[in-house]
Motif scaffolding. Structure first.
Motif, short mmCIF file in Angstrom:
data_model
loop_
_atom_site.label_atom_id
_atom_site.label_comp_id
_atom_site.label_asym_id
_atom_site.label_seq_id
_atom_site.Cartn_x
_atom_site.Cartn_y
_atom_site.Cartn_z
N LEU A 118 1.14 -4.63 7.42
CA LEU A 118 1.75 -3.32 7.64
C LEU A 118 3.24 -3.45 7.90
O LEU A 118 4.04 -2.64 7.41
CB LEU A 118 1.06 -2.61 8.81
CG LEU A 118 -0.43 -2.33 8.65
CD1 LEU A 118 -0.97 -1.62 9.87
CD2 LEU A 118 -0.70 -1.52 7.40
N LEU B 89 7.13 -2.04 5.56
CA LEU B 89 8.19 -1.19 6.10
C LEU B 89 9.52 -1.49 5.41
O LEU B 89 9.87 -2.65 5.17
CB LEU B 89 8.33 -1.39 7.60
CG LEU B 89 7.15 -0.97 8.47
CD1 LEU B 89 7.42 -1.29 9.93
CD2 LEU B 89 6.85 0.52 8.30
N ARG C 31 3.76 5.80 8.04
CA ARG C 31 4.78 4.80 7.71
C ARG C 31 6.16 5.41 7.64
O ARG C 31 7.14 4.83 8.13
CB ARG C 31 4.43 4.12 6.38
CG ARG C 31 5.40 3.03 5.96
CD ARG C 31 5.10 2.51 4.59
NE ARG C 31 5.22 3.57 3.59
CZ ARG C 31 4.96 3.41 2.29
NH1 ARG C 31 4.55 2.23 1.84
NH2 ARG C 31 5.10 4.41 1.45
N TRP D 299 -1.03 0.70 4.50
CA TRP D 299 -0.92 1.96 5.20
C TRP D 299 -1.87 3.01 4.63
O TRP D 299 -2.26 3.95 5.33
CB TRP D 299 0.52 2.47 5.14
CG TRP D 299 1.46 1.66 5.96
CD1 TRP D 299 2.32 0.71 5.52
CD2 TRP D 299 1.64 1.73 7.39
NE1 TRP D 299 3.03 0.17 6.58
CE2 TRP D 299 2.63 0.78 7.73
CE3 TRP D 299 1.06 2.49 8.40
CZ2 TRP D 299 3.06 0.58 9.03
CZ3 TRP D 299 1.48 2.29 9.70
CH2 TRP D 299 2.46 1.35 10.01
#
Length: 252
Positions: free
Chosen positions: A51, A55, A26, A16
């Motif tokens: 990506l 998370l 994010r 990110w």
């Protein structure tokens, strides 16, 4: 409308931090994703792309969560996101965060996600909205070789059409972050604009999040076709009567 299949790929993001305001981006995606995580039950969750692997999804009751991507800090299975090494109907939830924009065949990625998901499984997709300030910045000359504008931005309505063709049910469509996300843009200066955009310009959010669920096709039993039994009617009934009459005359 440009075709979805492309044989030219630009630079891909692996973290990110490669995006302008990547940490803020994010955090906003995690804030939108968190209310949906408790609804995802099951045993296995796939995060496609580096990506997606970054998370935070600890709010989900699914304990076994695997990131499928190229080699990275959070990667659990090294594989291509469009060739998943998993059985059919073996995954309960799948997350694709800004994954479709940076691959040559987004259709195939969605087909692979559909194949591995169980009936009723959840699919979460985030991406950049071309009809937004961030999408307009893609037209500027300075942004053509810089992230995030090196990817191909697909409209949320187009992605929803792909999902409908695969048999998904769209249960949520959200747009947020009303900013161009340019590196020199200080987001703190535009707090009033962001609140105005969230209230009056929701379709023009720079980021969209789609939540879809794989439809369950019920089994419909096939009922047998009943026909009324035809009445018995001898074809040569008159001939039978004549034969019996002739026998009576001979006897007399």
């Amino acid at each position: 409308m440009k075709p979805a299949l492309s044989f030219q790929e630009g630079p891909k993001p692996y973290t990110w931090q490669q995006f302008p305001h990547g940490d803020y981006l994010r955090a906003e995606i995690e804030r939108k994703l968190t209310p949906w995580l408790p609804r995802m039950f099951g045993y296995h969750m796939l995060k496609l792309g580096n990506l997606s692997g970054e998370l935070a999804t600890s709010e989900s009751p699914i304990k076994h969560q695997v990131c499928v991507a190229e080699q990275g800090l959070f990667t659990g299975v090294i594989a291509d996101v469009d060739e998943l090494p998993f059985y059919e109907h073996s995954v309960d939830a799948c997350i694709l965060s800004h994954c479709l924009e940076y691959h040559s065949d987004p259709h195939h990625i969605l087909r692979e996600a559909h194949r591995t998901l169980i009936p009723g499984g959840y699919l979460v997709i985030t991406g950049f909205n071309p009809f937004s300030l961030c999408g307009l910045a893609q037209l500027l000359p300075f942004s053509r070789q810089k992230l995030p504008w090196t990817g191909r931005f697909f409209t949320p309505s187009r992605v929803k059409d792909w999902l409908n063709l695969l048999g998904f049910e769209i249960i949520s469509d959200e747009r947020f972050i009303h900013s161009s996300l340019a590196r020199g843009n200080r987001l703190s200066r535009f707090a009033a604009w962001r609140s105005f955009g969230q209230q009056y310009l929701k379709p023009m959010g720079s980021v969209y999040m789609l939540v879809a669920r794989k439809r369950v096709a019920p089994l419909t039993p096939i009922k047998p076709k009943w026909h009324a039994r035809p009445q018995f009617s001898p074809v040569k009934g008159a001939g039978l009567r004549q034969t019996s009459k002739q026998h009576c005359e001979r006897d007399s």
